[in-house]
Write a protein that holds these residues in place. Sequence first.
Motif, PDB file in Angstrom:
ATOM      1  N   ARG A   9      92.883  -6.523 -11.124  1.00 43.67           N
ATOM      2  CA  ARG A   9      93.531  -5.143 -10.520  1.00 43.67           C
ATOM      3  C   ARG A   9      94.171  -5.711  -9.161  1.00 43.67           C
ATOM      4  O   ARG A   9      94.913  -4.923  -8.411  1.00 43.67           O
ATOM      5  CB  ARG A   9      92.184  -4.466 -10.502  1.00 43.67           C
ATOM      6  N   SER A  10      93.603  -7.014  -8.522  1.00 46.97           N
ATOM      7  CA  SER A  10      94.525  -6.962  -7.297  1.00 46.97           C
ATOM      8  C   SER A  10      95.560  -8.007  -7.309  1.00 46.97           C
ATOM      9  O   SER A  10      96.041  -8.112  -6.291  1.00 46.97           O
ATOM     10  CB  SER A  10      93.361  -8.572  -6.570  1.00 46.97           C
ATOM     11  N   GLY A  11      95.558  -8.263  -8.338  1.00 46.27           N
ATOM     12  CA  GLY A  11      97.260  -9.187  -8.643  1.00 46.27           C
ATOM     13  C   GLY A  11      96.920 -10.476  -8.597  1.00 46.27           C
ATOM     14  O   GLY A  11      97.540 -10.695  -8.707  1.00 46.27           O
ATOM     15  N   THR A  12      96.024 -10.931  -8.651  1.00 42.50           N
ATOM     16  CA  THR A  12      95.723 -12.482  -8.798  1.00 42.50           C
ATOM     17  C   THR A  12      96.495 -12.850 -10.119  1.00 42.50           C
ATOM     18  O   THR A  12      96.859 -14.050 -10.090  1.00 42.50           O
ATOM     19  CB  THR A  12      94.771 -13.081  -8.346  1.00 42.50           C
ATOM     20  N   ALA A  13      96.434 -12.034 -11.053  1.00 40.99           N
ATOM     21  CA  ALA A  13      96.673 -12.790 -12.097  1.00 40.99           C
ATOM     22  C   ALA A  13      98.094 -12.691 -12.746  1.00 40.99           C
ATOM     23  O   ALA A  13      98.545 -13.571 -13.451  1.00 40.99           O
ATOM     24  CB  ALA A  13      95.782 -11.940 -13.684  1.00 40.99           C
ATOM     25  N   PRO A  14      99.246 -12.452 -12.080  1.00 46.53           N
ATOM     26  CA  PRO A  14      99.796 -12.150 -12.393  1.00 46.53           C
ATOM     27  C   PRO A  14     100.603 -14.106 -11.522  1.00 46.53           C
ATOM     28  O   PRO A  14     101.714 -14.557 -12.058  1.00 46.53           O
ATOM     29  CB  PRO A  14     101.431 -11.063 -11.431  1.00 46.53           C
ATOM     30  N   GLY A  15      99.910 -13.969 -10.168  1.00 49.29           N
ATOM     31  CA  GLY A  15     100.359 -15.707 -10.223  1.00 49.29           C
ATOM     32  C   GLY A  15     100.002 -16.284 -11.229  1.00 49.29           C
ATOM     33  O   GLY A  15     101.061 -17.654 -10.866  1.00 49.29           O
ATOM     34  N   LEU A  16      99.830 -17.187 -11.932  1.00 55.17           N
ATOM     35  CA  LEU A  16      99.387 -17.508 -13.142  1.00 55.17           C
ATOM     36  C   LEU A  16     100.233 -16.947 -13.690  1.00 55.17           C
ATOM     37  O   LEU A  16     100.849 -18.882 -14.577  1.00 55.17           O
ATOM     38  CB  LEU A  16      97.718 -16.702 -13.725  1.00 55.17           C
ATOM     39  N   THR A  17     100.512 -16.143 -14.266  1.00 53.09           N
ATOM     40  CA  THR A  17     101.577 -15.776 -14.702  1.00 53.09           C
ATOM     41  C   THR A  17     103.213 -16.960 -14.907  1.00 53.09           C
ATOM     42  O   THR A  17     103.885 -17.285 -15.172  1.00 53.09           O
ATOM     43  CB  THR A  17     101.973 -14.651 -15.744  1.00 53.09           C
ATOM     44  N   GLY A  18     103.585 -16.415 -13.151  1.00 54.66           N
ATOM     45  CA  GLY A  18     104.461 -16.889 -12.011  1.00 54.66           C
ATOM     46  C   GLY A  18     104.378 -18.636 -12.492  1.00 54.66           C
ATOM     47  O   GLY A  18     105.167 -19.533 -12.212  1.00 54.66           O
ATOM     48  N   ARG A  19     102.902 -19.173 -11.972  1.00 54.97           N
ATOM     49  CA  ARG A  19     102.863 -20.707 -12.728  1.00 54.97           C
ATOM     50  C   ARG A  19     103.295 -20.984 -13.498  1.00 54.97           C
ATOM     51  O   ARG A  19     103.682 -22.789 -13.600  1.00 54.97           O
ATOM     52  CB  ARG A  19     101.174 -21.479 -11.750  1.00 54.97           C
ATOM     53  N   ALA A  28     108.035 -15.217 -22.272  1.00 59.79           N
ATOM     54  CA  ALA A  28     106.696 -15.004 -23.790  1.00 59.79           C
ATOM     55  C   ALA A  28     105.733 -16.805 -23.438  1.00 59.79           C
ATOM     56  O   ALA A  28     104.392 -16.203 -23.933  1.00 59.79           O
ATOM     57  CB  ALA A  28     107.501 -15.601 -25.294  1.00 59.79           C
ATOM     58  N   ASP A  29     106.024 -17.598 -23.327  1.00 62.66           N
ATOM     59  CA  ASP A  29     105.493 -18.459 -23.438  1.00 62.66           C
ATOM     60  C   ASP A  29     104.011 -18.476 -22.351  1.00 62.66           C
ATOM     61  O   ASP A  29     103.206 -19.173 -22.115  1.00 62.66           O
ATOM     62  CB  ASP A  29     105.847 -20.181 -23.324  1.00 62.66           C
ATOM     63  N   ALA A  30     104.572 -18.357 -21.086  1.00 58.41           N
ATOM     64  CA  ALA A  30     103.662 -18.260 -19.608  1.00 58.41           C
ATOM     65  C   ALA A  30     103.064 -17.261 -20.151  1.00 58.41           C
ATOM     66  O   ALA A  30     101.614 -17.343 -19.471  1.00 58.41           O
ATOM     67  CB  ALA A  30     105.528 -17.694 -18.388  1.00 58.41           C
ATOM     68  N   ASP A  31     102.651 -15.648 -20.915  1.00 59.27           N
ATOM     69  CA  ASP A  31     102.514 -14.429 -21.040  1.00 59.27           C
ATOM     70  C   ASP A  31     100.964 -15.513 -21.961  1.00 59.27           C
ATOM     71  O   ASP A  31     100.154 -14.991 -22.252  1.00 59.27           O
ATOM     72  CB  ASP A  31     102.961 -13.522 -21.449  1.00 59.27           C
ATOM     73  N   ASP A  32     101.770 -15.813 -23.121  1.00 56.24           N
ATOM     74  CA  ASP A  32     100.559 -17.060 -24.020  1.00 56.24           C
ATOM     75  C   ASP A  32      99.605 -17.801 -23.191  1.00 56.24           C
ATOM     76  O   ASP A  32      98.567 -18.091 -23.263  1.00 56.24           O
ATOM     77  CB  ASP A  32     101.841 -17.879 -25.592  1.00 56.24           C
ATOM     78  N   VAL A  33     100.683 -18.275 -23.104  1.00 58.74           N
ATOM     79  CA  VAL A  33      99.271 -18.863 -21.861  1.00 58.74           C
ATOM     80  C   VAL A  33      98.203 -19.047 -21.048  1.00 58.74           C
ATOM     81  O   VAL A  33      96.745 -18.685 -20.778  1.00 58.74           O
ATOM     82  CB  VAL A  33      99.947 -19.781 -20.430  1.00 58.74           C
TER      83      VAL A  33
END
Length: 102
Positions: A9-19, A28-33
């Motif tokens: 909800r806060s938007g931290t998870a998209p930062g993980l996808t970016g990393r 696609a691989d980033a989402d899987d990770v």
Amino acid sequence: MRWWRERLRSGTAPGLTGRAYRIVGSFADADDVVQEAWLRWHAADQADIDNPDAWLNTVVSRLAIDRLRQRKRDEERTRGRGSRHRSSNGPPTRPTSPNCPT
């Protein structure tokens, strides 16, 4: 699990996808990770995790590096397989059959 939902909800998870994307170079691989990291987060004893942000960043980074290494191994295996089937004696020859005139 509650902590993860708050991060989504806060938007931290998209930062993980970016990393993950910066490491593997594929969305696609980033989402899987990130999904794999979520599964590991869900399976972990969260009471033992002092810093969830650091834990998730570490897990995502390591999973992304593992994904990159696996991709490299797969490419080497595929490339090696292709070179074994090619003849290095010259151009390919037509198959001969006793019924075909030459």
